[in-house]
Structures are given as C-alpha cells and as structure tokens.
Design a protein around this motif. Sequence first.
Motif, PDB file in Angstrom:
ATOM      1  N   ALA A  11       0.731  -1.035   0.003  1.00 48.86           N
ATOM      2  CA  ALA A  11      -0.004   0.221   0.007  1.00 48.86           C
ATOM      3  C   ALA A  11       0.777   1.367  -0.093  1.00 48.86           C
ATOM      4  N   ASP A  12       1.801   1.353   0.816  1.00 47.58           N
ATOM      5  CA  ASP A  12       2.912   2.495   0.867  1.00 47.58           C
ATOM      6  C   ASP A  12       4.157   2.151   1.177  1.00 47.58           C
ATOM      7  N   ASP A  79      -1.739   2.930  -9.364  1.00 49.14           N
ATOM      8  CA  ASP A  79      -2.713   3.320  -8.632  1.00 49.14           C
ATOM      9  C   ASP A  79      -2.565   3.574  -7.140  1.00 49.14           C
ATOM     10  N   LEU A  80      -1.536   4.292  -6.796  1.00 47.65           N
ATOM     11  CA  LEU A  80      -1.055   4.905  -5.501  1.00 47.65           C
ATOM     12  C   LEU A  80      -0.370   3.605  -4.405  1.00 47.65           C
ATOM     13  N   HIS A  81      -0.301   2.421  -5.087  1.00 50.54           N
ATOM     14  CA  HIS A  81       0.215   1.342  -4.389  1.00 50.54           C
ATOM     15  C   HIS A  81       1.226   0.655  -5.253  1.00 50.54           C
TER      16      HIS A  81
END
Length: 115
Positions: A11-12, A79-81
């Motif tokens: 995720a991050d 998409d941000l991951h």
Amino acid sequence: MARNHYYLSIADLARARGDDPRFAYEGAGPNDFAATLQQALRDDALFQRWRAAQPDPDAVDSSLGSTDPGAQVTAQVTDLHTDVDLITDLPMSVVRHRLYLLIGAAWQLRDMRAV
C-alpha cells in the motif's frame, strides 16, 4: 521444485519497513525494492544476519535460509500502491520471512500461480 508466480501489493512502499532496522528495507522506490527483495531471495546474507542476531542461532529453522539463485522480482507503482511480481521456487514460508524482515506486514499476497 515447482516455480511459483506470486503477485503482491504494498500500500505505501515509502513507509514500509521491517520492525528491526538492522534488517529493514531502506530504499525509496519500486525498482530499488525489487532489487533488494531479489537479492534477499537469491542469497542467504539477510537470513544469516538475522539468524546471528537471534538468542539461540543454532535453534533457528535452517530451511528459512533456503535460496533461489534464479528468483526474479519486478515492482511498479500502480494506482497509488506498488505491485510486486515475484517468480521463485522458494516456498511461501521463506518468501514471507524475507518480506517481514524487509517491510514488516506492509504487503498483501494478491494471487499465486504455478509457472
């Protein structure tokens, strides 16, 4: 041994770190992470450092030190991951251990398929 294709998600990645800074991932981007994980699977240097830090190194399950010189890892931001593709003949128990050392519980197994 059968080769497997593991599909992982982080995720991050910028904040993904293992609990012990002596073994934790210190990079910043997906390519750096892929190279770090690939090296951790291809040789046992990370495992040996972790093993030596245990209270009773001789009691550590030596199968966790298994390696796959042909392991292949790629990673990319989507998409941000971060999506991670890993192809190896190592069992999930070894992959999981190395991932936890590097980035803790910050990852998720999305799928696994035989190659």
